[in-house]
Motif scaffolding. Structure first.
Motif, PDB file in Angstrom:
ATOM      1  N   VAL A 220     -62.167  -7.693 -32.469  1.00  0.00           N
ATOM      2  CA  VAL A 220     -61.670  -9.020 -32.820  1.00  0.00           C
ATOM      3  C   VAL A 220     -60.550  -8.907 -33.856  1.00  0.00           C
ATOM      4  O   VAL A 220     -59.510  -9.578 -33.766  1.00  0.00           O
ATOM      5  CB  VAL A 220     -62.826  -9.901 -33.360  1.00  0.00           C
ATOM      6  CG1 VAL A 220     -62.289 -11.198 -33.970  1.00  0.00           C
ATOM      7  CG2 VAL A 220     -63.816 -10.207 -32.240  1.00  0.00           C
TER       8      VAL A 220
ATOM      9  N   PHE B 236     -64.533  -9.786 -25.378  1.00  0.00           N
ATOM     10  CA  PHE B 236     -65.480  -8.701 -25.669  1.00  0.00           C
ATOM     11  C   PHE B 236     -66.785  -8.900 -24.896  1.00  0.00           C
ATOM     12  O   PHE B 236     -67.370  -7.943 -24.391  1.00  0.00           O
ATOM     13  CB  PHE B 236     -65.754  -8.649 -27.174  1.00  0.00           C
ATOM     14  CG  PHE B 236     -66.470  -7.407 -27.609  1.00  0.00           C
ATOM     15  CD1 PHE B 236     -65.764  -6.262 -27.952  1.00  0.00           C
ATOM     16  CD2 PHE B 236     -67.860  -7.350 -27.664  1.00  0.00           C
ATOM     17  CE1 PHE B 236     -66.414  -5.095 -28.368  1.00  0.00           C
ATOM     18  CE2 PHE B 236     -68.526  -6.196 -28.073  1.00  0.00           C
ATOM     19  CZ  PHE B 236     -67.790  -5.068 -28.418  1.00  0.00           C
ATOM     20  N   ASP B 237     -67.240 -10.190 -24.796  1.00  0.00           N
ATOM     21  CA  ASP B 237     -68.453 -10.493 -24.025  1.00  0.00           C
ATOM     22  C   ASP B 237     -68.280 -10.088 -22.555  1.00  0.00           C
ATOM     23  O   ASP B 237     -69.205  -9.552 -21.933  1.00  0.00           O
ATOM     24  CB  ASP B 237     -68.769 -11.994 -24.107  1.00  0.00           C
ATOM     25  CG  ASP B 237     -69.269 -12.413 -25.481  1.00  0.00           C
ATOM     26  OD1 ASP B 237     -69.744 -11.534 -26.224  1.00  0.00           O
ATOM     27  OD2 ASP B 237     -69.185 -13.618 -25.797  1.00  0.00           O
TER      28      ASP B 237
ATOM     29  N   MET C 279     -72.410  -1.764 -31.296  1.00  0.00           N
ATOM     30  CA  MET C 279     -71.697  -2.853 -30.616  1.00  0.00           C
ATOM     31  C   MET C 279     -71.230  -3.904 -31.614  1.00  0.00           C
ATOM     32  O   MET C 279     -70.138  -4.460 -31.499  1.00  0.00           O
ATOM     33  CB  MET C 279     -72.616  -3.497 -29.570  1.00  0.00           C
ATOM     34  CG  MET C 279     -72.949  -2.567 -28.429  1.00  0.00           C
ATOM     35  SD  MET C 279     -71.781  -2.694 -27.108  1.00  0.00           S
ATOM     36  CE  MET C 279     -72.341  -4.191 -26.349  1.00  0.00           C
TER      37      MET C 279
ATOM     38  N   SER D 248     -63.596 -12.634 -29.020  1.00  0.00           N
ATOM     39  CA  SER D 248     -65.038 -12.404 -28.873  1.00  0.00           C
ATOM     40  C   SER D 248     -65.488 -12.689 -27.443  1.00  0.00           C
ATOM     41  O   SER D 248     -66.352 -11.999 -26.896  1.00  0.00           O
ATOM     42  CB  SER D 248     -65.814 -13.279 -29.863  1.00  0.00           C
ATOM     43  OG  SER D 248     -67.178 -12.932 -29.862  1.00  0.00           O
TER      44      SER D 248
ATOM     45  N   GLU E 264     -68.239  -2.521 -33.274  1.00  0.00           N
ATOM     46  CA  GLU E 264     -67.098  -2.482 -32.366  1.00  0.00           C
ATOM     47  C   GLU E 264     -66.543  -3.885 -32.102  1.00  0.00           C
ATOM     48  O   GLU E 264     -65.328  -4.076 -31.976  1.00  0.00           O
ATOM     49  CB  GLU E 264     -67.498  -1.821 -31.031  1.00  0.00           C
ATOM     50  CG  GLU E 264     -67.830  -0.347 -31.125  1.00  0.00           C
ATOM     51  CD  GLU E 264     -66.611   0.510 -31.436  1.00  0.00           C
ATOM     52  OE1 GLU E 264     -65.469   0.012 -31.381  1.00  0.00           O
ATOM     53  OE2 GLU E 264     -66.800   1.705 -31.757  1.00  0.00           O
ATOM     54  N   ARG E 265     -67.417  -4.869 -32.027  1.00  0.00           N
ATOM     55  CA  ARG E 265     -66.967  -6.249 -31.811  1.00  0.00           C
ATOM     56  C   ARG E 265     -66.058  -6.679 -32.990  1.00  0.00           C
ATOM     57  O   ARG E 265     -64.990  -7.269 -32.776  1.00  0.00           O
ATOM     58  CB  ARG E 265     -68.164  -7.196 -31.692  1.00  0.00           C
ATOM     59  CG  ARG E 265     -67.747  -8.671 -31.465  1.00  0.00           C
ATOM     60  CD  ARG E 265     -68.974  -9.573 -31.470  1.00  0.00           C
ATOM     61  NE  ARG E 265     -69.813  -9.342 -30.306  1.00  0.00           N
ATOM     62  CZ  ARG E 265     -69.657  -9.969 -29.136  1.00  0.00           C
ATOM     63  NH1 ARG E 265     -68.696 -10.858 -28.982  1.00  0.00           N
ATOM     64  NH2 ARG E 265     -70.484  -9.707 -28.145  1.00  0.00           N
ATOM     65  N   GLU E 266     -66.515  -6.374 -34.185  1.00  0.00           N
ATOM     66  CA  GLU E 266     -65.746  -6.729 -35.378  1.00  0.00           C
ATOM     67  C   GLU E 266     -64.372  -6.041 -35.351  1.00  0.00           C
ATOM     68  O   GLU E 266     -63.338  -6.661 -35.628  1.00  0.00           O
ATOM     69  CB  GLU E 266     -66.528  -6.315 -36.626  1.00  0.00           C
ATOM     70  CG  GLU E 266     -65.902  -6.766 -37.934  1.00  0.00           C
ATOM     71  CD  GLU E 266     -66.753  -6.353 -39.123  1.00  0.00           C
ATOM     72  OE1 GLU E 266     -66.163  -6.069 -40.180  1.00  0.00           O
ATOM     73  OE2 GLU E 266     -68.009  -6.297 -38.990  1.00  0.00           O
TER      74      GLU E 266
ATOM     75  N   GLU F  31     -68.420  -6.371 -22.312  1.00  0.00           N
ATOM     76  CA  GLU F  31     -69.805  -5.933 -22.500  1.00  0.00           C
ATOM     77  C   GLU F  31     -70.624  -6.119 -21.224  1.00  0.00           C
ATOM     78  O   GLU F  31     -71.410  -5.254 -20.826  1.00  0.00           O
ATOM     79  CB  GLU F  31     -70.411  -6.738 -23.646  1.00  0.00           C
ATOM     80  CG  GLU F  31     -71.770  -6.248 -24.105  1.00  0.00           C
ATOM     81  CD  GLU F  31     -72.269  -7.047 -25.300  1.00  0.00           C
ATOM     82  OE1 GLU F  31     -73.369  -6.741 -25.767  1.00  0.00           O
ATOM     83  OE2 GLU F  31     -71.557  -7.969 -25.747  1.00  0.00           O
TER      84      GLU F  31
END
Length: 559
Positions: free
Chosen positions: A115, A133-134, A107, A130, A110-112, A137
């Motif tokens: 973004v 993304f939250d 995760m 971000s 994947e977040r990096e 998630e």
């Protein structure tokens, strides 16, 4: 009976939602599960404009508009990654899996990636990307596959359409599908009746093997659902009727059906279920009972049928051929008159062969007492923890035995319209109530319906097991006399007539007693009600109510 939408909670939300398209149903199917259920109020409020529809990012409006800005489906998680961060379809699916499994290491990577992609493609600030993304998630934990939800919802819509537009046919199919589950059959029969569809008992001239619709807004009980009827016998019976027309009477039935398959056991089951009631000339008891030294109707009919079939077969092989058969018909046997079974006995036998009460319920006689003095039905007892309760029901499965310590005890079932409860009597309770529940103390060993006062208490030695502790118990038939202060008669001013007042006066004269008589005049359109009570007349409640029912005036309630 509606696929996916029959639970009480789902029906409550759908009433609030007032769906207008298939997308609403698809979303509700996906949201009504542990986890996303918390978003159902937001979904409903947004649909009706009570809350603004907000999107994690304006670029996501095309894929979230139909779900009121809420990420409901797995596909929306994947599409978000594709639209905002340029993920491939395969990459988006890997992201969804990582989110669903809460793989923290993947995760973070994947977040990096997300973004970075959102910034390069759409110049979305890292903080905003971000945040999106939250959101992804959060919803990925319980996102539902949209194609699954859509398939379920289409079937749900189809079943809902059929139930709304073809209620009798639909409920007949539902009943047939659940024929082996007595509890479900009972529930769906009540559901059909709420829709204005009458569920009629079995009938040898109208019933099919399964539940069927003989005419508009009526369902006939399937003969195969009668215990002891036998599948082969039912098929034989229905085939004969379809081939040669309705049976004119019970003796015509005996002559025409194959008596090897439609045997005595089948006859008895059908008779007790009321399948011969349509012939009217004979009551159910005459099929089963007979005066000493005589045969009952089943035995006489089967004997006549066997003779008829034997003579017919003989004629077909005679020198003169089958044409000579029937020139002389045997006289019909004489059947002795017998008084019909009492309503409770009739219903008891009906339940034995059908599995539940079909033409009525033994508690119907006491409906007014139950409505006036019972605090809850048996199925709601669990909600009365620590409270005093009044219940009523039929008693069955009464057993007496001795405990390991040598003390006498009794157990029995209490059953109302929708549920049942097992109770036990020990020590003082056994002394006080054992004679009252003992079948040997009553005619035909039938314990009458009982009215029970008690309290829901914690079972001894437990912290979470609740049971009903009986305080008093008495026959339900005696309750009105003891507890009733009188009767309230509710009269609609729009429908009151001179003859109605005359019948009311006659009922008062017929039921003189010592209890109060109240009359409530109502004007439903103006929502007005005026209560009056009589100083001159006092009545005996049960006698008065029975007389009013005799006049077909169902306007009384106990007070």
């Amino acid at each position: 009976g509606t696929f996916q939408f029959e639970s009480e909670g789902m029906r409550m939300y759908l009433k609030d939602l007032k769906p207008t398209n298939i997308e609403d149903l698809i979303a509700m199917n996906a949201l009504y599960r542990p986890g996303p259920m918390q978003f159902i109020p937001d979904f409903i409020n947004r649909k009706h404009g009570r809350e603004p529809v907000e999107y994690p990012h304006e670029l996501l409006k095309p894929i979230l508009e139909y779900s009121q800005g809420i990420m409901v489906y797995q596909e929306q998680i994947m599409q978000t990654a594709q639209i905002l961060a340029g993920y491939s379809l395969g990459g988006a699916d890997l992201l969804r899996r990582a989110m669903g499994k809460k793989d923290m290491k993947k995760m973070a990577l994947e977040r990096e990636k997300f973004v970075k992609g959102a910034g390069e493609i759409h110049k979305i600030p890292a903080k905003k990307a971000s945040e999106v993304f939250d959101v992804m998630e959060k919803f990925a934990e319980y996102g539902f596959n949209r194609s699954h939800s859509a398939a379920y919802s289409v079937v749900a819509y189809q079943t809902g359409y059929l139930k709304a537009n073809y209620p009798a046919e639909y409920m007949a199919a539902v009943l047939t599908n659940n024929m082996g589950d007595i509890k479900k059959v009972t529930f769906f029969i009540e559901e059909a009746r709420k829709q204005g569809v009458a569920v009629l008992g079995p009938d040898v001239n109208e019933s099919e093997q399964k539940f069927n619709v003989p005419r508009e807004n009526q369902i006939r009980f399937g003969l195969a659902a009668v215990k002891g009827a036998g599948e082969a016998a039912v098929l034989e019976l229905v085939e004969e009727r379809q081939k040669n027309g309705h049976f004119s009477d019970v003796f015509d039935f005996a002559k025409r059906v194959n008596l090897r398959s439609v045997n005595k056991k089948t006859w008895e089951s059908l008779a007790q279920a009321g399948a011969f009631d349509g012939f009217e000339k004979y009551n159910r008891r005459q099929f089963m009972d007979a005066p000493a030294g005589d045969q009952n109707l089943i035995e006489k009919a089967m004997k006549l049928g066997q003779q008829h079939q034997a003579a017919k077969e003989s004629a077909q092989h005679s020198l003169f051929g089958a044409g000579a058969f029937g020139a002389v018909s045997a006289p019909l046997p004489k059947v002795q008159d017998l008084e019909e079974w009492s309503a409770p006995e009739k219903l008891r036998r009906e339940k034995e062969v059908v599995g539940f009460y079909l033409s009525g319920h033994p508690l119907d006689t006491y409906r007014m007492e139950i409505d006036a003095y019972c605090t809850c039905p048996l199925e709601k007892l669990e909600l009365q923890k620590g409270k005093d309760v009044n219940i009523a029901g039929l008693l069955s499965a009464v057993t007496f035995r001795t405990t390991k310590s040598g003390q006498p005890m009794a157990s029995f079932n209490v059953e109302d319209y929708d549920s049942s409860l097992n109770l036990a009597l020990f020590r003082d309770d056994y002394t006080r109530f054992s004679a009252l529940i003992n079948p040997k103390n009553y005619p035909q060993e039938q314990v009458p319906p009982m009215f029970i006062r008690g309290k829901m208490e914690l079972r001894y030695g437990t912290q979470d097991q609740w049971e009903l502790k009986i305080k008093t118990m008495e026959p339900l038939a005696q309750v009105a006399e003891k507890l009733s202060k009188g009767v309230r008669v509710k009269l609609d001013l729009c429908t009151v007539t001179g003859p109605m007042i005359d019948r009311l006066q006659e009922a008062i004269e017929h039921a003189k007693g010592s209890k109060r008589l109240e009359i409530q005049f109502v004007e439903p359109h103006e929502r007005l009600a005026v209560d009056m009570f009589s100083r001159r007349f006092q009545i005996e409640p049960k006698t008065f109510i029975d007389k009013m029912k005799e006049f077909e005036l169902d306007v009384c309630s106990l007070i």
